[in-house]
Write an enzyme that holds these catalytic residues in place. Structure first.
Site, PDB file in Angstrom:
ATOM      1  N   THR A 133      -4.200   1.233   3.142  1.00 25.45           N
ATOM      2  CA  THR A 133      -3.461   1.843   2.038  1.00 25.45           C
ATOM      3  C   THR A 133      -4.266   1.825   0.746  1.00 25.45           C
ATOM      4  O   THR A 133      -5.134   0.968   0.553  1.00 25.45           O
ATOM      5  CB  THR A 133      -2.141   1.073   1.819  1.00 25.45           C
ATOM      6  OG1 THR A 133      -1.495   1.539   0.636  1.00 25.45           O
ATOM      7  CG2 THR A 133      -2.390  -0.420   1.655  1.00 25.45           C
ATOM      8  N   ASP A 134      -3.926   2.743  -0.166  1.00 26.57           N
ATOM      9  CA  ASP A 134      -4.551   2.734  -1.483  1.00 26.57           C
ATOM     10  C   ASP A 134      -4.051   1.588  -2.354  1.00 26.57           C
ATOM     11  O   ASP A 134      -4.641   1.282  -3.398  1.00 26.57           O
ATOM     12  CB  ASP A 134      -4.339   4.075  -2.200  1.00 26.57           C
ATOM     13  CG  ASP A 134      -2.876   4.444  -2.410  1.00 26.57           C
ATOM     14  OD1 ASP A 134      -1.985   3.696  -1.945  1.00 26.57           O
ATOM     15  OD2 ASP A 134      -2.608   5.488  -3.029  1.00 26.57           O
ATOM     16  N   GLU A 135      -2.956   0.937  -1.957  1.00 27.56           N
ATOM     17  CA  GLU A 135      -2.386  -0.121  -2.787  1.00 27.56           C
ATOM     18  C   GLU A 135      -3.292  -1.340  -2.897  1.00 27.56           C
ATOM     19  O   GLU A 135      -3.110  -2.176  -3.784  1.00 27.56           O
ATOM     20  CB  GLU A 135      -1.008  -0.514  -2.270  1.00 27.56           C
ATOM     21  CG  GLU A 135      -0.006   0.621  -2.355  1.00 27.56           C
ATOM     22  CD  GLU A 135       1.433   0.178  -2.164  1.00 27.56           C
ATOM     23  OE1 GLU A 135       1.780  -0.928  -2.619  1.00 27.56           O
ATOM     24  OE2 GLU A 135       2.205   0.939  -1.564  1.00 27.56           O
ATOM     25  N   TYR A 159       2.573  -7.291  -0.047  1.00 24.66           N
ATOM     26  CA  TYR A 159       2.191  -6.267   0.920  1.00 24.66           C
ATOM     27  C   TYR A 159       0.741  -5.854   0.742  1.00 24.66           C
ATOM     28  O   TYR A 159      -0.063  -5.888   1.686  1.00 24.66           O
ATOM     29  CB  TYR A 159       3.093  -5.043   0.799  1.00 24.66           C
ATOM     30  CG  TYR A 159       2.496  -3.798   1.419  1.00 24.66           C
ATOM     31  CD1 TYR A 159       2.189  -3.756   2.779  1.00 24.66           C
ATOM     32  CD2 TYR A 159       2.213  -2.667   0.650  1.00 24.66           C
ATOM     33  CE1 TYR A 159       1.629  -2.628   3.352  1.00 24.66           C
ATOM     34  CE2 TYR A 159       1.657  -1.534   1.220  1.00 24.66           C
ATOM     35  CZ  TYR A 159       1.362  -1.518   2.561  1.00 24.66           C
ATOM     36  OH  TYR A 159       0.793  -0.407   3.141  1.00 24.66           O
ATOM     37  N   SER A 160       0.369  -5.444  -0.467  1.00 21.98           N
ATOM     38  CA  SER A 160      -0.995  -4.955  -0.680  1.00 21.98           C
ATOM     39  C   SER A 160      -2.021  -6.073  -0.489  1.00 21.98           C
ATOM     40  O   SER A 160      -3.133  -5.815  -0.015  1.00 21.98           O
ATOM     41  CB  SER A 160      -1.127  -4.317  -2.062  1.00 21.98           C
ATOM     42  OG  SER A 160      -0.779  -5.206  -3.092  1.00 21.98           O
ATOM     43  N   LYS A 163      -2.606  -6.363   3.225  1.00 23.04           N
ATOM     44  CA  LYS A 163      -3.432  -5.263   3.714  1.00 23.04           C
ATOM     45  C   LYS A 163      -4.882  -5.406   3.252  1.00 23.04           C
ATOM     46  O   LYS A 163      -5.813  -5.082   4.002  1.00 23.04           O
ATOM     47  CB  LYS A 163      -2.861  -3.918   3.255  1.00 23.04           C
ATOM     48  CG  LYS A 163      -1.584  -3.509   3.964  1.00 23.04           C
ATOM     49  CD  LYS A 163      -1.765  -3.336   5.469  1.00 23.04           C
ATOM     50  CE  LYS A 163      -2.581  -2.120   5.812  1.00 23.04           C
ATOM     51  NZ  LYS A 163      -2.674  -1.910   7.302  1.00 23.04           N
ATOM     52  N   TYR A 216      13.435   3.436 -10.065  1.00 21.36           N
ATOM     53  CA  TYR A 216      12.985   2.207 -10.713  1.00 21.36           C
ATOM     54  C   TYR A 216      12.518   2.477 -12.144  1.00 21.36           C
ATOM     55  O   TYR A 216      11.754   3.429 -12.395  1.00 21.36           O
ATOM     56  CB  TYR A 216      11.822   1.580  -9.948  1.00 21.36           C
ATOM     57  CG  TYR A 216      12.218   0.765  -8.740  1.00 21.36           C
ATOM     58  CD1 TYR A 216      13.189  -0.232  -8.820  1.00 21.36           C
ATOM     59  CD2 TYR A 216      11.585   0.957  -7.514  1.00 21.36           C
ATOM     60  CE1 TYR A 216      13.520  -0.991  -7.714  1.00 21.36           C
ATOM     61  CE2 TYR A 216      11.906   0.199  -6.400  1.00 21.36           C
ATOM     62  CZ  TYR A 216      12.882  -0.783  -6.514  1.00 21.36           C
ATOM     63  OH  TYR A 216      13.213  -1.543  -5.418  1.00 21.36           O
TER      64      TYR A 216
END
Length: 352
Positions: A133-135, A159-160, A163, A216
């Site tokens: 992912t890009d995160e 999460y990031s 990953k 948000y």
């Protein structure tokens, strides 16, 4: 034969359908743990297709993964398996570390052992494709240039971070052991079969069910949006032609603020499925408290994959989001199964 992990999830499921839609496509062994977001209803059309072999299991199960590699002799592994929802990672990070870090570690170890015992020709052909992912790159300001493959890792959520850890392991197994790997870091995917906890499917289904459309903060968080079908085509290109040990950023060249995405969906629904009272769906928009550590902007520079492999997305955001809304309007059976929880009945029938 290729081994796909996480093939009952959103991106993995779309990839399998895309792969097997091609005449004469190689068969797939699909290993999936079937957590809450794993949905075999996505793959209903493959029930009688001998090219698709589903295996219920965990990438962290060394004995199972070793057996699958030994029995099926895949020429590639594509690792989609991951816990991927940021909100869930904030509430319960342990599962993300378990699957994304330790699971990837186990998969790499099994792949290394399998690859090391292949003959020279099979070794040359083998690939381990890690989907990320890009995160992992962190957050950008409004004026920062988009993420390239050289951008430092600065993950801001559990999460990031998990990953990022998996990406580093994949890189290390290439440089230390020579395992033939490629990694792709994608931007936000959207499209058919998306589990309705993510922004786009959540907004579509909430709108149709006369529920609030939660945004948000101020809704100005910017993401690059990638239609899942384009992501699948990019993975095929990288798997076939990507340079070993390289990372390729896969993006849609579509930066949009969350609020603008929601308003676009509302506009399409106003046209295709108007409210009974004649009002616009935008009246259902509700601003809610921002989540902790919410990254302000992601943006992918996908120049490398275009320059080296000739890949570029086919869909604009306008064409992709319209296709997505139309899919949700036309696939009430799949949606009802998810919303009612009946999509999980298959697991109970098979394993209880």
């Amino acid at each position: 034969m290729i081994l796909v992990t996480g093939g009952a999830g959103f991106i993995g499921g779309n990839f399998i359908l895309d792969w097997l839609s091609e005449s004469g496509a190689e068969g797939i062994v699909n290993l999936d743990k079937l957590t809450y977001a794993g949905n075999l209803a996505t793959l209903d059309s493959l029930k009688n297709d001998s090219r698709h072999i589903f295996v219920h299991g965990d990438i962290g199960d060394q004995e199972l993964v070793t057996q699958l590699l030994r029995d099926h002799q895949p020429r590639a592994i594509i690792n989609f398996a991951a816990e991927s929802h940021v909100d869930r990672s904030i509430l319960g990070p342990a599962e993300f570390v378990q699957t994304n870090v330790l699971g990837t570690f186990n998969l790499l170890e099994c792949a290394k052992q399998y690859w090391s015992n292949l003959d020279s020709a099979a070794k040359e052909r083998f690939r381990f494709h890690h989907v990320s992912t890009d995160e992992v790159y962190g957050s950008l300001s409004a004026t920062d240039p988009a993420f390239t493959e050289e951008h430092p890792y600065e993950p801001n959520s559990p999460y990031s971070a998990s990953k990022a850890g998996s990406d580093h392991l994949v890189r290390a197994w290439f440089h230390t052991y020579g395992l033939p790997v490629v990694t792709t870091n994608c931007s936000n995917n959207y499209g058919p079969y998306h589990f309705p906890e993510k922004l786009i499917p959540l907004v579509i289904l909430n709108a149709l069910n006369n529920k609030p459309l939660p945004i948000y903060g101020d809704g100005q968080q910017v993401r690059d949006w990638l239609y899942v079908g384009d992501h699948c085509s990019a993975i095929r290109e990288v798997l076939a032609k990507g340079r070993l040990g390289e990372t390729y950023n896969i993006g849609g060249w579509n930066e949009k603020a969350n609020l603008d995405v929601v308003k676009t969906i509302c506009s399409i629904l106003d046209e295709l499925k108007p409210r009974d009272d004649g009002k616009s769906y935008v009246e259902q928009i509700t601003f809610v408290k921002d989540r902790p550590g919410h990254d302000r902007r992601y943006a992918i520079d996908a120049s490398k994959v275009e320059r080296e492999l000739g890949w570029r997305p086919a869909e604009t955001f306008d064409t992709g989001i319209r296709k997505t809304v139309q899919w949700y309007l036309s696939n009430s059976k799949w949606i009802d199964g998810v919303l009612s929880g009946s999509y999980r009945d298959w697991l109970q029938k098979q394993y209880t």
